[in-house]
Design a protein around this motif. Sequence first.
Motif, mmCIF file in Angstrom:
data_model
loop_
_atom_site.group_PDB
_atom_site.id
_atom_site.type_symbol
_atom_site.label_atom_id
_atom_site.label_comp_id
_atom_site.label_asym_id
_atom_site.label_seq_id
_atom_site.Cartn_x
_atom_site.Cartn_y
_atom_site.Cartn_z
ATOM 1 N N ASP A 254 30.259 -9.040 43.468
ATOM 2 C CA ASP A 254 30.693 -10.136 42.837
ATOM 3 C C ASP A 254 30.045 -11.436 43.227
ATOM 4 O OD1 ASP A 254 32.090 -11.465 40.692
ATOM 5 O OD2 ASP A 254 33.622 -12.036 41.790
ATOM 6 N N ARG A 255 28.781 -11.405 43.600
ATOM 7 C CA ARG A 255 27.971 -12.390 43.804
ATOM 8 C C ARG A 255 26.585 -12.831 42.907
ATOM 9 N NH1 ARG A 255 27.813 -10.748 50.466
ATOM 10 N NH2 ARG A 255 30.023 -10.940 50.973
ATOM 11 N N ASP A 256 25.884 -13.774 43.186
ATOM 12 C CA ASP A 256 24.752 -13.955 42.588
ATOM 13 C C ASP A 256 23.833 -13.013 43.190
ATOM 14 O OD1 ASP A 256 26.009 -15.904 40.941
ATOM 15 O OD2 ASP A 256 25.253 -17.353 41.872
ATOM 16 N N TRP A 257 22.821 -12.810 42.300
ATOM 17 C CA TRP A 257 21.607 -11.974 42.766
ATOM 18 C C TRP A 257 20.706 -12.842 43.446
ATOM 19 C CZ3 TRP A 257 21.257 -6.624 41.818
ATOM 20 C CH2 TRP A 257 22.230 -6.306 41.113
ATOM 21 N N THR A 258 19.967 -12.278 44.628
ATOM 22 C CA THR A 258 18.990 -12.932 45.503
ATOM 23 C C THR A 258 17.771 -12.017 45.468
ATOM 24 O OG1 THR A 258 19.503 -12.072 47.366
ATOM 25 C CG2 THR A 258 20.619 -13.983 46.862
ATOM 26 N N PRO A 259 16.740 -12.525 45.770
ATOM 27 C CA PRO A 259 15.442 -11.446 45.729
ATOM 28 C C PRO A 259 15.735 -10.309 46.692
ATOM 29 C CG PRO A 259 14.590 -13.733 45.518
ATOM 30 C CD PRO A 259 16.076 -13.770 45.858
ATOM 31 N N SER A 260 16.363 -10.646 47.844
ATOM 32 C CA SER A 260 16.312 -9.567 48.724
ATOM 33 C C SER A 260 17.326 -8.509 48.229
ATOM 34 C CB SER A 260 16.842 -10.418 50.155
ATOM 35 O OG SER A 260 18.252 -10.763 50.042
ATOM 36 N N VAL A 261 18.370 -8.895 47.626
ATOM 37 C CA VAL A 261 19.312 -7.982 46.991
ATOM 38 C C VAL A 261 18.787 -7.148 46.067
ATOM 39 C CG1 VAL A 261 21.420 -7.725 45.726
ATOM 40 C CG2 VAL A 261 21.258 -9.359 47.304
ATOM 41 N N VAL A 262 17.793 -7.550 45.109
ATOM 42 C CA VAL A 262 16.948 -6.915 44.349
ATOM 43 C C VAL A 262 16.013 -5.886 44.971
ATOM 44 C CG1 VAL A 262 15.325 -7.066 42.385
ATOM 45 C CG2 VAL A 262 17.027 -8.666 42.309
ATOM 46 N N ARG A 263 15.323 -6.507 45.984
ATOM 47 C CA ARG A 263 14.468 -5.651 46.683
ATOM 48 C C ARG A 263 15.245 -4.457 47.338
ATOM 49 N NH1 ARG A 263 13.094 -9.468 49.976
ATOM 50 N NH2 ARG A 263 11.828 -10.222 48.347
ATOM 51 N N GLN A 264 16.654 -4.555 47.820
ATOM 52 C CA GLN A 264 17.145 -3.610 48.530
ATOM 53 C C GLN A 264 17.644 -2.412 47.354
ATOM 54 O OE1 GLN A 264 20.667 -5.245 50.306
ATOM 55 N NE2 GLN A 264 19.411 -6.496 51.844
ATOM 56 N N LEU A 265 17.750 -2.909 46.151
ATOM 57 C CA LEU A 265 18.259 -1.897 45.095
ATOM 58 C C LEU A 265 16.888 -1.145 44.783
ATOM 59 C CD1 LEU A 265 20.116 -2.555 42.149
ATOM 60 C CD2 LEU A 265 18.169 -1.825 41.739
ATOM 61 N N LEU A 266 15.801 -1.996 44.459
ATOM 62 C CA LEU A 266 14.552 -1.215 44.450
ATOM 63 C C LEU A 266 13.995 -0.176 45.303
ATOM 64 C CD1 LEU A 266 12.817 -4.314 42.628
ATOM 65 C CD2 LEU A 266 13.459 -2.358 41.354
ATOM 66 N N SER A 267 14.505 -0.264 46.583
ATOM 67 C CA SER A 267 13.874 0.368 47.374
ATOM 68 C C SER A 267 14.827 1.513 48.008
ATOM 69 C CB SER A 267 13.530 -0.532 48.879
ATOM 70 O OG SER A 267 14.452 -1.089 49.127
ATOM 71 N N ASN A 268 15.986 1.559 47.611
ATOM 72 C CA ASN A 268 17.264 2.466 48.025
ATOM 73 C C ASN A 268 17.112 3.854 47.432
ATOM 74 O OD1 ASN A 268 19.699 3.701 49.051
ATOM 75 N ND2 ASN A 268 20.150 1.759 49.650
ATOM 76 N N GLU A 269 16.766 4.905 47.991
ATOM 77 C CA GLU A 269 16.747 6.215 47.344
ATOM 78 C C GLU A 269 18.233 6.712 47.021
ATOM 79 O OE1 GLU A 269 14.529 9.120 49.652
ATOM 80 O OE2 GLU A 269 13.375 7.719 50.536
#
Length: 524
Positions: A254-269
């Motif tokens: 329930d937080r705003d998105w940040t570049p690092s959060v997006v990066r973690q999503l894109l790289s999590n298997e």
Amino acid sequence: MWRAATLNWREDSNEQGSRRKAAQYVRMSTEHQRYSTENQSDAILRYADERGYQIIGTYSDAGKSGLRIEGRDGLSQLLEDIQTGKTDFDTVLVYDISRWGRFQDADESAYYEYICKRAGIAVEYCAEQFENDGSPVSTIVKGVKRAMAGEYSRELSQKVFAGQSRLIEMGYRQGGPPGYGLRRMLIDEAGNQKGVLARGEHKSIHTDRATLVPGPEDEIAVVNQIFRCFVDDNQSEAVIAADLNAKGIKTDLDRDWTPSVVRQLLSNEKYIGNNIWNRHSFKLKKRHVHNSPDDWVRSEGAFEAIVDAGLFAAAKAIFAAKAHRYSDEEMLDGLRHALETHGFLSGIVINEASALPSSGAYQSRFGSLLRAYKLVGFTPDRDYRYIEINKRLRKIHAGIIHETVVGIEQVGGLVQRDTKTGLLTINQEFSASVVIARCTQTDAGAYRWNIRLDTGLLPEITVVVRMDQANETPLDYYLLPTVDMTFPKLRLSESNGLSLDAYRFDDLTQFFAMCERISILEVA
């Protein structure tokens, strides 16, 4: 008033002053019932009666590991009282050497005993088959026993690691939030699904397990949209995060998105169904270690995938290209071009430039953003990155306050929050203030955390949330009693010694335990 150690003083009116006074130290982690604090106290009391001791005080560490002294408030308080002369006893009674500690360095265990001896306080182990009288035999036996206590923890750690690795390979989840677009499903030992675990809920039966299942359809659609924007539309993580925030879409926390959060999503298997564990380790309570991919524990196809494997592979290839494409000079040339275009540099400028690596990549390659700025001839009038971090930390602080209130209520505590000051009043008994400590790096490369205590509010406890090196997620927590803090400002390093690290915890479990309400009948 909450204190760093639990001290339960008791006087027996029938005892004569001729009996020698002693204090007992008891500790229980999560081991067998034979080591319950009650059983230890009973054995120590029998020993005391046989030897003519009067037990006048108890120092207790319930539910504490013996691997290190950090977090063991009872032993820390005992040593502090002895060193400052605040004792009315001349002997400390301990059940056995393992209760004193299972330190991986036997010399550490001996050092804490020596502190007592130096102050004229003897330590006696009640269940050991030798007298701790300083003789050569006792010295040799103690050394062996201390090594055996440490070896027991090492062997147990290996067994636990093997067991956890086996559960990972079987497709079970080992802690942590599921992530956006996924949910935790509770499964019994027969493999039957029992229901989805909500945020903050845990299993109540030891044999139950948790695995990951697809979440709501709208969240799955957002996850796939993120991957397509990154792969097909060549959008940066910053642009994707800004678009999600503009649409009012929140993360799973329930937080705003940040570049690092997006990066973690894109790289999590886990989004393609793979169960990965042991990326980081904290074995035997030593330093956190970032493990190489060869040491990761993997189980492919453990969950139902919600992202196409080919789409995920394409995103992975983009990350790999970004990581290895640029030499130092190419990275600096790109930074010079960004400086010419915008007239200044900041973390936001770097992250929003699709042709540049992330600001984190610059920080990792050159040691800090300021050093990278200096190499391209830019000296900021203000530390723009500092401003960005503070803005993000304000949002994180609000989230942690919310999670803390929820955690207190889940254990049955009553909490009132002052909307102006943020001060929490718990059970109408004590107050707490939550403070975020951002991580900074010195010119020498060391990490520091500056803390300003809320001296104006005078809370009984200050909960300090120490952020990680990227200032994105909490690293650990310090529960600082105001009565023990003599200065309004603190400066923490990675290791701070017993006087401060005794208050350090990996999570807020200890704080929630302090807030728990127990009925009179249950206590009785």
